[in-house]
Design a protein around this motif. Sequence first.
Motif, mmCIF file in Angstrom:
data_model
loop_
_atom_site.group_PDB
_atom_site.id
_atom_site.type_symbol
_atom_site.label_atom_id
_atom_site.label_comp_id
_atom_site.label_asym_id
_atom_site.label_seq_id
_atom_site.Cartn_x
_atom_site.Cartn_y
_atom_site.Cartn_z
ATOM 1 N N PHE A 242 0.752 -1.208 -0.037
ATOM 2 C CA PHE A 242 0.074 0.189 0.069
ATOM 3 C C PHE A 242 0.798 1.203 0.107
ATOM 4 C CE2 PHE A 242 -2.129 3.431 2.181
ATOM 5 C CZ PHE A 242 -3.269 3.523 1.434
ATOM 6 N N ALA A 243 1.952 1.345 0.963
ATOM 7 C CA ALA A 243 2.585 2.526 1.046
ATOM 8 C C ALA A 243 3.315 3.041 -0.014
ATOM 9 C CB ALA A 243 3.490 2.531 2.224
ATOM 10 N N SER A 244 4.195 1.807 -0.560
ATOM 11 C CA SER A 244 4.724 2.104 -1.998
ATOM 12 C C SER A 244 3.885 2.430 -3.358
ATOM 13 C CB SER A 244 5.846 0.924 -2.344
ATOM 14 O OG SER A 244 4.877 -0.400 -2.481
ATOM 15 N N ASP A 245 2.783 1.815 -3.333
ATOM 16 C CA ASP A 245 1.893 1.930 -4.368
ATOM 17 C C ASP A 245 1.204 3.585 -4.238
ATOM 18 O OD1 ASP A 245 2.044 -0.638 -5.311
ATOM 19 O OD2 ASP A 245 0.293 -1.373 -3.968
ATOM 20 N N VAL A 283 14.558 23.985 12.590
ATOM 21 C CA VAL A 283 15.949 24.416 11.776
ATOM 22 C C VAL A 283 15.307 24.599 10.360
ATOM 23 C CG1 VAL A 283 18.078 23.778 11.136
ATOM 24 C CG2 VAL A 283 17.179 22.788 13.378
ATOM 25 N N PRO A 284 15.496 25.992 10.200
ATOM 26 C CA PRO A 284 14.689 26.489 8.741
ATOM 27 C C PRO A 284 14.973 25.468 7.475
ATOM 28 C CG PRO A 284 15.438 28.385 9.935
ATOM 29 C CD PRO A 284 15.859 27.202 10.808
ATOM 30 N N VAL A 285 16.290 25.297 7.416
ATOM 31 C CA VAL A 285 16.563 24.721 6.150
ATOM 32 C C VAL A 285 16.110 23.286 6.237
ATOM 33 C CG1 VAL A 285 18.391 23.804 4.429
ATOM 34 C CG2 VAL A 285 18.565 25.893 5.661
ATOM 35 N N LEU A 286 16.346 22.488 7.193
ATOM 36 C CA LEU A 286 15.921 21.136 7.451
ATOM 37 C C LEU A 286 14.351 21.189 7.592
ATOM 38 C CD1 LEU A 286 18.437 19.871 10.148
ATOM 39 C CD2 LEU A 286 18.337 19.211 8.001
ATOM 40 N N ASN A 287 13.677 22.122 8.168
ATOM 41 C CA ASN A 287 12.333 21.962 8.047
ATOM 42 C C ASN A 287 11.786 21.767 6.424
ATOM 43 O OD1 ASN A 287 9.510 23.578 7.440
ATOM 44 N ND2 ASN A 287 9.656 23.761 9.546
ATOM 45 N N ILE A 288 12.217 22.506 5.617
ATOM 46 C CA ILE A 288 11.630 22.337 4.134
ATOM 47 C C ILE A 288 11.792 21.122 3.771
ATOM 48 C CG2 ILE A 288 12.255 23.388 1.839
ATOM 49 C CD1 ILE A 288 12.532 25.979 3.437
ATOM 50 N N LEU A 289 13.320 20.517 4.008
ATOM 51 C CA LEU A 289 13.654 19.277 3.482
ATOM 52 C C LEU A 289 12.969 17.990 3.984
ATOM 53 C CD1 LEU A 289 17.453 19.566 3.224
ATOM 54 C CD2 LEU A 289 16.076 19.270 1.482
ATOM 55 N N ILE A 290 12.451 18.062 4.988
ATOM 56 C CA ILE A 290 11.759 17.226 6.011
ATOM 57 C C ILE A 290 10.277 17.108 5.478
ATOM 58 C CG2 ILE A 290 10.836 16.346 8.251
ATOM 59 C CD1 ILE A 290 13.575 17.502 9.416
ATOM 60 N N LYS A 291 9.577 18.197 5.492
ATOM 61 C CA LYS A 291 8.516 18.276 4.907
ATOM 62 C C LYS A 291 8.121 17.609 3.526
ATOM 63 C CE LYS A 291 6.599 22.304 7.634
ATOM 64 N NZ LYS A 291 6.258 23.810 7.449
ATOM 65 N N LYS A 292 9.248 18.122 2.702
ATOM 66 C CA LYS A 292 9.189 17.549 1.366
ATOM 67 C C LYS A 292 9.264 16.002 1.285
ATOM 68 C CE LYS A 292 10.832 20.676 -2.367
ATOM 69 N NZ LYS A 292 12.025 21.223 -3.148
ATOM 70 N N LYS A 293 10.344 15.542 2.194
ATOM 71 C CA LYS A 293 10.456 14.034 2.140
ATOM 72 C C LYS A 293 9.258 13.466 2.551
ATOM 73 C CE LYS A 293 13.816 10.513 3.175
ATOM 74 N NZ LYS A 293 14.888 9.981 3.912
ATOM 75 N N LEU A 294 8.815 13.806 3.619
ATOM 76 C CA LEU A 294 7.553 13.145 4.318
ATOM 77 C C LEU A 294 6.180 13.190 3.297
ATOM 78 C CD1 LEU A 294 7.748 14.623 8.131
ATOM 79 C CD2 LEU A 294 8.135 12.057 7.148
ATOM 80 N N LYS A 295 6.214 14.276 2.609
ATOM 81 C CA LYS A 295 5.264 14.175 1.570
ATOM 82 C C LYS A 295 5.419 13.460 0.748
ATOM 83 C CE LYS A 295 2.764 18.348 1.089
ATOM 84 N NZ LYS A 295 2.648 19.716 1.032
ATOM 85 N N GLN A 296 6.549 13.305 0.286
ATOM 86 C CA GLN A 296 7.036 12.293 -0.908
ATOM 87 C C GLN A 296 6.847 11.076 -0.481
ATOM 88 O OE1 GLN A 296 8.266 12.784 -4.278
ATOM 89 N NE2 GLN A 296 8.455 10.404 -4.501
ATOM 90 N N LYS A 297 7.188 10.555 0.818
ATOM 91 C CA LYS A 297 6.999 9.205 1.207
ATOM 92 C C LYS A 297 5.646 8.926 1.500
ATOM 93 C CE LYS A 297 9.654 6.031 2.153
ATOM 94 N NZ LYS A 297 9.990 5.308 1.081
ATOM 95 N N LEU A 298 4.752 9.799 1.884
ATOM 96 C CA LEU A 298 3.458 9.484 2.232
ATOM 97 C C LEU A 298 2.711 9.313 0.914
ATOM 98 C CD1 LEU A 298 2.537 11.572 5.264
ATOM 99 C CD2 LEU A 298 2.625 9.251 5.150
ATOM 100 N N GLY A 299 3.279 9.866 -0.162
ATOM 101 C CA GLY A 299 2.474 9.849 -1.512
ATOM 102 C C GLY A 299 1.651 11.016 -1.686
ATOM 103 N N LEU A 300 1.762 12.263 -0.756
ATOM 104 C CA LEU A 300 1.004 13.319 -0.692
ATOM 105 C C LEU A 300 1.713 14.935 -1.338
ATOM 106 C CD1 LEU A 300 -0.780 12.866 2.586
ATOM 107 C CD2 LEU A 300 -1.514 11.952 0.430
ATOM 108 N N LYS A 301 2.871 14.391 -2.135
ATOM 109 C CA LYS A 301 3.350 15.591 -2.754
ATOM 110 C C LYS A 301 2.943 16.504 -3.497
ATOM 111 C CE LYS A 301 6.759 14.688 -5.574
ATOM 112 N NZ LYS A 301 8.005 14.563 -6.587
ATOM 113 N N GLU A 302 2.125 15.796 -4.596
ATOM 114 C CA GLU A 302 1.286 16.500 -5.325
ATOM 115 C C GLU A 302 -0.153 16.619 -5.126
ATOM 116 O OE1 GLU A 302 2.549 17.200 -8.626
ATOM 117 O OE2 GLU A 302 4.515 16.390 -8.194
ATOM 118 N N ALA A 303 -0.820 16.244 -4.008
ATOM 119 C CA ALA A 303 -2.029 16.155 -3.443
ATOM 120 C C ALA A 303 -2.558 17.880 -3.286
ATOM 121 C CB ALA A 303 -2.474 15.546 -2.430
#
Length: 547
Positions: A242-245, A283-303
């Motif tokens: 499910f998660a990878s799909d 941490v400002p720079v990490l904040n952006i990277l982590i949010k991006k990575k989490l959204k990508q992993k959850l499949g919600l980057k484009e939602a």
Amino acid sequence: MSDFQSPLEAFLYWEANSPNQVFLKQPVNGKMETYTFAEAGNESRKIAKALQAFNLPERSHIALLSKNCAHWMMADIAIMMAGYVSIPIYPTLNQDSIQQILEHSDSKAIIIGKLDNYATQKSGVKDIHKICVGMYNENDGELWEDIIKSTQPLETITLPSQDQLHTIIYTSGTTGTPKGVMHTVGNFIRSASIMKQVMGLPHGSRFFSYLPLAHVAERMGIATHGFVIGAEFSFPESLDSFASDLENCQPHIFFAVPRIWTKFQEKILEKMPKKKLSFLLTVPVLNILIKKKLKQKLGLKEAKFIVSGAAPLSINLIYWYKKIGIEILQGYGMTEDCIISHFNLPNDNKIGTVGKKLSTVETKLSADGEILIKNNCLMTGYYKSPEITASVFTEAGYLKTGDIGEYDHDGYLTITGRVKDQFKTDKGKYISPSPIELNLSKNNNIEQICIVGTGIPQPIALITLSELGKAKAKDLLIQSLSASVKEVNSQLQKHEKIEKVIIMKEEWNVDNGLTTPTLKVKRNSIEKIHQPLYKSWFKMEDKVIFE
């Protein structure tokens, strides 16, 4: 693209105008099978021809038993093409429930698709024409694949009129036996057109379909909405994938129920504990990277739309997701009103509410605070149940939702309980459990919760533990639950205060009949099993009791 008069007309439009566009993506054994609009149309026409070869009466009822998959969609289209009425059945139901729905709905044939364990359900499917999809290792009745090889496609397709019956949706009801909600072709196309206007998603948007298509929210908000805009549908292969799909699909709209948001949070916190995540987000720079990575992993980057419905979602959880860059919009709708009711929208989201009414909706509160709804896609009634149908409409034609709510000055609706969920303790005072349950569910050691109290002086909380709760040392768990009860009780009136927490041995799930297929707790079923124990639990000294 014109205004379509039926879901079938919408499909036929995209089949004619975008024949080579990918319409359905179905993973099977790790490989992706795809169907263009033209390919799906061709298979659907052949299945429609096979259905018509059964020589059934006009507008016959055809059942559909399957998990979400490409063949569910094609079967639905085939039923429409053949001029019949669809009866979707939850794929998790046992043989008795399946038999009950097939008999009650007067289904004349059934299409059997992707299932986890059809062998245990098979005895519920008797004396009826069957078409079965071999791709998913089932073989009962005529094989879909054989039909595709040997049948000519249906050539003449008659579009339905808007007042014709389109489908009967059997509610997964938290109380009593399922009721068959009748919706017309017009109801479905109007509801989907409103979705299209509200969400504004373009042609070819990616949809990920995994919540049961037998439920109105997925059938309307995802499937029929997708037909209207010519979407591309993807499906999960299994629970394990499910998660990878979902990550591979990156859908433009994602709809979930509260249990799924809790599970996602658990998975994130397993990999990155709360303190570490909170620190990194400062941490400002990490904040952006982590949010991006989490959204990508959850499949919600484009939602563009991330929606929660079917039951209330904890405010704390919504704020937690907001911190990681995911804005969850709560909405409210029912099978009976074709889910056209209230929504929060991306630039108009008031957390803790289910949003404002849509422009096509009229609404008011009864003297008891019950939400009454009128729109242009209300059900025509419950199948074979004129008395129950009459009881849920007011004289002015408003639907009685059974939910209690209140509006704020800006027109946002908050659901405060269910009319039927209210109970009296032996002090004779009414208690609405929903708000108390929602408040207590902030504790992430709790998976599910049911506040009860009939026949005892104060309410008690029956709970099942989350994975986090199960992993916790017993004394720390007791400490955590006691602290939550103390905090919640400080906001309650004396007669509402929770006296005990009872930790259940048994999970509450669909298989044991203690949740609906959309994971809502079935209060009546839980009460039936446990009510005889309330008094003895109440007398025990401990505040947290392990069943």
